[in-house]
Design a protein around this motif. Sequence first.
Motif, PDB file in Angstrom:
ATOM      1  N   ARG B  35      63.746  27.365  57.192  1.00 57.42           N
ATOM      2  CA  ARG B  35      64.314  26.831  55.941  1.00 57.42           C
ATOM      3  C   ARG B  35      63.219  26.208  55.060  1.00 57.42           C
ATOM      4  N   ASP B  36      63.340  26.395  53.761  1.00 52.10           N
ATOM      5  CA  ASP B  36      62.391  25.821  52.792  1.00 52.10           C
ATOM      6  C   ASP B  36      60.935  26.165  53.134  1.00 52.10           C
ATOM      7  N   GLY B  37      60.720  27.372  53.616  1.00 55.14           N
ATOM      8  CA  GLY B  37      59.356  27.774  53.980  1.00 55.14           C
ATOM      9  C   GLY B  37      58.867  27.156  55.275  1.00 55.14           C
ATOM     10  N   GLY B  38      59.778  26.474  55.987  1.00 54.78           N
ATOM     11  CA  GLY B  38      59.395  25.871  57.265  1.00 54.78           C
ATOM     12  C   GLY B  38      59.308  24.357  57.186  1.00 54.78           C
ATOM     13  N   GLU B  39      60.329  23.677  57.718  1.00 58.16           N
ATOM     14  CA  GLU B  39      60.326  22.201  57.656  1.00 58.16           C
ATOM     15  C   GLU B  39      59.158  21.596  58.429  1.00 58.16           C
ATOM     16  N   GLN B  40      58.640  22.359  59.438  1.00 55.52           N
ATOM     17  CA  GLN B  40      57.527  21.829  60.230  1.00 55.52           C
ATOM     18  C   GLN B  40      56.253  21.662  59.390  1.00 55.52           C
ATOM     19  N   LEU B  41      56.196  22.357  58.236  1.00 56.77           N
ATOM     20  CA  LEU B  41      55.015  22.290  57.385  1.00 56.77           C
ATOM     21  C   LEU B  41      55.107  21.162  56.353  1.00 56.77           C
ATOM     22  N   GLY B  42      56.268  20.501  56.278  1.00 52.13           N
ATOM     23  CA  GLY B  42      56.464  19.437  55.293  1.00 52.13           C
ATOM     24  C   GLY B  42      55.813  18.130  55.712  1.00 52.13           C
ATOM     25  N   ALA B  43      55.691  17.221  54.740  1.00 51.55           N
ATOM     26  CA  ALA B  43      54.995  15.950  54.991  1.00 51.55           C
ATOM     27  C   ALA B  43      55.707  15.125  56.053  1.00 51.55           C
ATOM     28  N   ALA B  44      57.041  15.187  56.088  1.00 53.06           N
ATOM     29  CA  ALA B  44      57.793  14.347  57.029  1.00 53.06           C
ATOM     30  C   ALA B  44      57.425  14.697  58.467  1.00 53.06           C
ATOM     31  N   PHE B  45      57.389  15.986  58.779  1.00 55.88           N
ATOM     32  CA  PHE B  45      57.067  16.333  60.159  1.00 55.88           C
ATOM     33  C   PHE B  45      55.568  16.227  60.437  1.00 55.88           C
ATOM     34  N   ARG B  46      54.742  16.497  59.440  1.00 55.84           N
ATOM     35  CA  ARG B  46      53.290  16.344  59.648  1.00 55.84           C
ATOM     36  C   ARG B  46      52.917  14.899  59.970  1.00 55.84           C
ATOM     37  N   ALA B  47      53.738  13.955  59.503  1.00 55.06           N
ATOM     38  CA  ALA B  47      53.483  12.547  59.852  1.00 55.06           C
ATOM     39  C   ALA B  47      53.694  12.335  61.345  1.00 55.06           C
ATOM     40  N   VAL B  48      54.569  13.136  61.937  1.00 53.27           N
ATOM     41  CA  VAL B  48      54.809  13.070  63.390  1.00 53.27           C
ATOM     42  C   VAL B  48      53.737  13.864  64.131  1.00 53.27           C
ATOM     43  N   ASN B  49      53.500  15.097  63.695  1.00 53.14           N
ATOM     44  CA  ASN B  49      52.507  15.973  64.327  1.00 53.14           C
ATOM     45  C   ASN B  49      51.687  16.690  63.270  1.00 53.14           C
ATOM     46  N   PRO B  50      50.440  16.271  63.090  1.00 54.50           N
ATOM     47  CA  PRO B  50      49.589  16.933  62.081  1.00 54.50           C
ATOM     48  C   PRO B  50      49.353  18.404  62.378  1.00 54.50           C
ATOM     49  N   GLY B  51      49.615  18.833  63.614  1.00 58.38           N
ATOM     50  CA  GLY B  51      49.482  20.243  63.946  1.00 58.38           C
ATOM     51  C   GLY B  51      50.614  21.094  63.391  1.00 58.38           C
ATOM     52  N   ALA B  52      51.682  20.442  62.877  1.00 61.15           N
ATOM     53  CA  ALA B  52      52.803  21.141  62.241  1.00 61.15           C
ATOM     54  C   ALA B  52      53.450  22.152  63.190  1.00 61.15           C
ATOM     55  N   LEU B  53      53.456  21.842  64.475  1.00 59.47           N
ATOM     56  CA  LEU B  53      54.072  22.717  65.470  1.00 59.47           C
ATOM     57  C   LEU B  53      55.048  21.915  66.314  1.00 59.47           C
ATOM     58  N   LEU B  54      56.131  22.579  66.712  1.00 60.32           N
ATOM     59  CA  LEU B  54      57.075  21.974  67.645  1.00 60.32           C
ATOM     60  C   LEU B  54      56.591  22.204  69.063  1.00 60.32           C
ATOM     61  N   PRO B  55      57.016  21.367  70.030  1.00 60.93           N
ATOM     62  CA  PRO B  55      57.848  20.189  69.860  1.00 60.93           C
ATOM     63  C   PRO B  55      56.986  18.933  69.701  1.00 60.93           C
ATOM     64  N   ALA B  56      57.646  17.805  69.470  1.00 58.34           N
ATOM     65  CA  ALA B  56      57.009  16.494  69.579  1.00 58.34           C
ATOM     66  C   ALA B  56      58.036  15.574  70.218  1.00 58.34           C
ATOM     67  N   LEU B  57      57.567  14.652  71.020  1.00 57.07           N
ATOM     68  CA  LEU B  57      58.446  13.705  71.693  1.00 57.07           C
ATOM     69  C   LEU B  57      58.078  12.295  71.270  1.00 57.07           C
TER      70      LEU B  57
END
Lengths: 214, 214
Positions: B35-57
């Motif tokens: 969705r939206d070109g990939g939510e993992q590439l957005g700033a919100a998830f990059r704040a969790v994982n700069p690698g922009a890859l799932l998963p993160a715990l």
Amino acid sequence: MRLYTYFRSSAAYRVRIALNLKALPYEAVPVHLLRDGGEQLGAAFRAVNPGALLPALEDGDTTVTQSLAIMEYLEERHPLVPLLPADAAGRARVRGLAMDIACDTHPLGNLRVLKYLVHTLKLDEEAKLEWLRHWMGLGLATVEEHLARDVATGRFCHGDTPSMADCCLVPQVFNARRFGLDLESYPNIARVDANCAALPAFQAAHPSAQPDAE
Amino acid sequence: MRLYTYFRSSAAYRVRIALNLKALPYEAVPVHLLRDGGEQLGAAFRAVNPGALLPALEDGDTTVTQSLAIMEYLEERHPLVPLLPADAAGRARVRGLAMDIACDTHPLGNLRVLKYLVHTLKLDEEAKLEWLRHWMGLGLATVEEHLARDVATGRFCHGDTPSMADCCLVPQVFNARRFGLDLESYPNIARVDANCAALPAFQAAHPSAQPDAE
């Protein structure tokens, strides 16, 4: 212990650093990745590792494959110079950094992948280098961001002693330089790499210092 | 604990199995990879994982990335249902098998790699599938040979209880089926996969059982 190695294998280079940091003596068994279409693909080495990839470590009756599994094995059997911190969160951080390299960066630029790009997909030299720099750049940017944002970063990836993360990072930086990636965008990586390069354990593991170096 | 996950992410699937085997409750935070070109590439998830890859715990103040690092973290913090055997050689074998999948197989078929093949290298659908099946086939052949040759193989990859190796193998088999790879050449893998599929921990981690499944 016997380590199946090739001077320029990035994954074998990691384990050489780990063995040196722990001051563990080993016999190097060279496996030439290019000679005769690749010695790693022959029956003799497949009997050691059916994955046909370097490195492999033999310790008595035990054979261990996969560089990170070898480092964990060394850590458990020879804990005296630890390559992981003591706390669970720190250990997770070091392993995560090591895997940013070992899972998400290096396998995409491995020799067998480059062969597929050139022989099966018919990529020219420039497109092959572009592929390499793309994935290396992404991987190094990820590590750089982790190093830059976290107070746990010290003289090395995690604090002021070398860890499994540094064992993985230094060979990847060697590869990056070899393939002409500009390292200016990664100041923390460049700093850690320079601190590692000053240590004899890293120097003795360098490709140019190996008996099979060309 | 909070797990950033996507129902079809192979690496998140591994961690869901591990959490279930250890009977650890967690909050699933869906990150939509398309969705939206990939939510993992957005700033919100990059704040969790700069690698922009799932998963993160997320576990309190600790954020862990990389599926194998997460499983090692869970193993250290919650050892009660162990996902690694007790002996160093066995632990090395399980980690080696897990990494045959997590380092040398899965990263080559990851979404971002497929995007590069299609958008940058302009591969057609058939060449993309050929790439996927080639690397998956090599990876599964490696694991199959390890399972076939070693007496340590049992009902599962290592003995008669599930380990990190099974947590990695089952999602890779799911992917192989999804992309039309013939599994007949891998009888040991098929047997282990069937034994895993009978367990509630694996069933509850299956992509089709996730709240964000489509």
